[in-house]
Scaffold this motif. Structure first.
Motif, PDB file in Angstrom:
ATOM      1  N   ARG A   1       0.838  -1.202   0.000  1.00  0.00           N
ATOM      2  CA  ARG A   1       0.000   0.000   0.000  1.00  0.00           C
ATOM      3  C   ARG A   1       0.871   1.250   0.000  1.00  0.00           C
ATOM      4  O   ARG A   1       1.740   1.394   0.849  1.00  0.00           O
ATOM      5  CB  ARG A   1      -0.902   0.015   1.228  1.00  0.00           C
ATOM      6  CG  ARG A   1      -1.866  -1.147   1.273  1.00  0.00           C
ATOM      7  CD  ARG A   1      -2.573  -1.220   2.629  1.00  0.00           C
ATOM      8  NE  ARG A   1      -3.544  -2.285   2.630  1.00  0.00           N
ATOM      9  CZ  ARG A   1      -4.810  -2.166   2.262  1.00  0.00           C
ATOM     10  NH1 ARG A   1      -5.261  -0.999   1.869  1.00  0.00           N
ATOM     11  NH2 ARG A   1      -5.622  -3.195   2.280  1.00  0.00           N
TER      12      ARG A   1
ATOM     13  N   GLY B   1       0.384   5.125   0.541  1.00  0.00           N
ATOM     14  CA  GLY B   1      -0.581   6.108   1.012  1.00  0.00           C
ATOM     15  C   GLY B   1      -0.290   7.488   0.467  1.00  0.00           C
ATOM     16  O   GLY B   1       0.860   7.859   0.236  1.00  0.00           O
TER      17      GLY B   1
ATOM     18  N   GLN C   1      -1.714  11.780   0.704  1.00  0.00           N
ATOM     19  CA  GLN C   1      -2.615  12.842   1.169  1.00  0.00           C
ATOM     20  C   GLN C   1      -3.508  13.258   0.010  1.00  0.00           C
ATOM     21  O   GLN C   1      -4.700  13.449   0.166  1.00  0.00           O
ATOM     22  CB  GLN C   1      -1.819  14.054   1.648  1.00  0.00           C
ATOM     23  CG  GLN C   1      -1.064  13.828   2.917  1.00  0.00           C
ATOM     24  CD  GLN C   1      -0.244  15.052   3.292  1.00  0.00           C
ATOM     25  OE1 GLN C   1      -0.483  16.159   2.827  1.00  0.00           O
ATOM     26  NE2 GLN C   1       0.743  14.853   4.145  1.00  0.00           N
TER      27      GLN C   1
ATOM     28  N   ASP D   1     -10.178   4.965  -1.781  1.00  0.00           N
ATOM     29  CA  ASP D   1     -10.263   6.120  -0.880  1.00  0.00           C
ATOM     30  C   ASP D   1      -9.997   5.637   0.537  1.00  0.00           C
ATOM     31  O   ASP D   1     -10.444   4.563   0.941  1.00  0.00           O
ATOM     32  CB  ASP D   1     -11.647   6.762  -0.956  1.00  0.00           C
ATOM     33  CG  ASP D   1     -11.882   7.451  -2.281  1.00  0.00           C
ATOM     34  OD1 ASP D   1     -10.935   8.057  -2.808  1.00  0.00           O
ATOM     35  OD2 ASP D   1     -13.027   7.377  -2.798  1.00  0.00           O
ATOM     36  N   VAL D   2      -9.265   6.439   1.301  1.00  0.00           N
ATOM     37  CA  VAL D   2      -8.955   6.120   2.689  1.00  0.00           C
ATOM     38  C   VAL D   2      -9.920   6.899   3.577  1.00  0.00           C
ATOM     39  O   VAL D   2     -10.123   8.102   3.359  1.00  0.00           O
ATOM     40  CB  VAL D   2      -7.494   6.506   3.019  1.00  0.00           C
ATOM     41  CG1 VAL D   2      -7.185   6.279   4.473  1.00  0.00           C
ATOM     42  CG2 VAL D   2      -6.542   5.735   2.136  1.00  0.00           C
ATOM     43  N   PRO D   3     -10.533   6.239   4.573  1.00  0.00           N
ATOM     44  CA  PRO D   3     -11.417   6.982   5.482  1.00  0.00           C
ATOM     45  C   PRO D   3     -10.670   8.147   6.126  1.00  0.00           C
ATOM     46  O   PRO D   3      -9.535   8.004   6.566  1.00  0.00           O
ATOM     47  CB  PRO D   3     -11.805   5.939   6.535  1.00  0.00           C
ATOM     48  CG  PRO D   3     -11.595   4.619   5.868  1.00  0.00           C
ATOM     49  CD  PRO D   3     -10.462   4.825   4.899  1.00  0.00           C
TER      50      PRO D   3
ATOM     51  N   LYS E   1      -5.836   8.767  -0.405  1.00  0.00           N
ATOM     52  CA  LYS E   1      -6.026   7.601  -1.267  1.00  0.00           C
ATOM     53  C   LYS E   1      -4.854   6.645  -1.085  1.00  0.00           C
ATOM     54  O   LYS E   1      -3.785   7.036  -0.643  1.00  0.00           O
ATOM     55  CB  LYS E   1      -6.123   8.020  -2.734  1.00  0.00           C
ATOM     56  CG  LYS E   1      -7.352   8.855  -3.055  1.00  0.00           C
ATOM     57  CD  LYS E   1      -7.492   9.055  -4.538  1.00  0.00           C
ATOM     58  CE  LYS E   1      -8.709   9.884  -4.877  1.00  0.00           C
ATOM     59  NZ  LYS E   1      -9.945   9.171  -4.769  1.00  0.00           N
ATOM     60  N   GLU E   2      -5.099   5.389  -1.441  1.00  0.00           N
ATOM     61  CA  GLU E   2      -4.045   4.367  -1.433  1.00  0.00           C
ATOM     62  C   GLU E   2      -3.980   3.701  -2.791  1.00  0.00           C
ATOM     63  O   GLU E   2      -5.011   3.411  -3.390  1.00  0.00           O
ATOM     64  CB  GLU E   2      -4.354   3.267  -0.405  1.00  0.00           C
ATOM     65  CG  GLU E   2      -3.932   3.553   0.984  1.00  0.00           C
ATOM     66  CD  GLU E   2      -4.131   2.357   1.899  1.00  0.00           C
ATOM     67  OE1 GLU E   2      -3.498   2.358   2.958  1.00  0.00           O
ATOM     68  OE2 GLU E   2      -4.896   1.427   1.580  1.00  0.00           O
TER      69      GLU E   2
END
Length: 190
Positions: free
Chosen positions: A80, A82, A84, A101-103, A107-108
């Motif tokens: 992964r 990551g 911003q 989408d990352v909570p 985004k990953e």
């Protein structure tokens, strides 16, 4: 008056050298036989371009590369990267991946596997006010975090020279400990 010859107490030398050699051998064996993935990551290039479009419009374009490599002996799963913010990007060589989408934002990029020795380069293209420090956040896999390394371009010494240097440093360490032992014995009177 001639100086008497220095007698070497080989038992002391062996007592000092044996644990040091065992330590070196243990570290080497651990690295050789440990079967696990080991991810490393580093920035490849960070660049800024002043571009003039055919219509005469001037643009400032930022780019950077992130390199991810599995230096371990097993495949890394669910690698992964990551972000911003995820600008336009390209993965080379082209590999299967997905973007989620990352909570909480961000985004990953997820790569299903990275086999031993495999390396990928993610190149990013974006415009001010975004800088490279505002793009990437982490690299990890199911097996753990990637090690971030600093890459410096410099000529590499031949392997035989590195091995010779390591042996000479070990010999110097054993010699220094032996001389310290002799000094302590002389002071104590043994």
């Amino acid at each position: 008056m001639p100086t008497p010859p220095v007698l070497i107490d080989w038992m002391v030398v062996a007592t000092i050298a044996a644990p040091l050699l065992a330590l070196v051998a243990g570290i080497w064996l651990k690295n050789v036989f440990e079967n696990r993935p080991q991810l490393v990551t580093f920035f490849g290039a960070v660049s800024v371009f002043n571009y003039t479009a055919p219509n005469g419009t001037r643009l400032v374009v930022h780019t950077h590369d992130v390199v991810v490599r599995n230096t371990g002996r097993r495949s890394a799963h669910n690698v992964r990267l990551g972000h911003q913010t995820l600008p336009d990007h390209n993965i080379s060589p082209a590999v299967d991946h997905r973007v989620i989408d990352v909570p909480g934002g961000g985004k990953e990029i997820i790569l299903p596997t990275l086999v031993p020795g495999e390396q990928i380069v993610v190149s990013y293209l974006y415009f001010p006010p975004i800088t490279y420090a505002q793009v990437n956040t982490y690299v990890k896999s199911d097996e753990g975090l990637a090690t971030v390394i600093t890459v410096l371009l410099e000529p590499q010494a031949p392997k035989w020279l590195s091995v010779t240097g390591a042996w000479l440093m070990l010999l110097g360490l054993v010699t220094a400990i032996y001389l310290l032992w002799i000094g302590i014995r002389a002071v104590v009177g043994g």
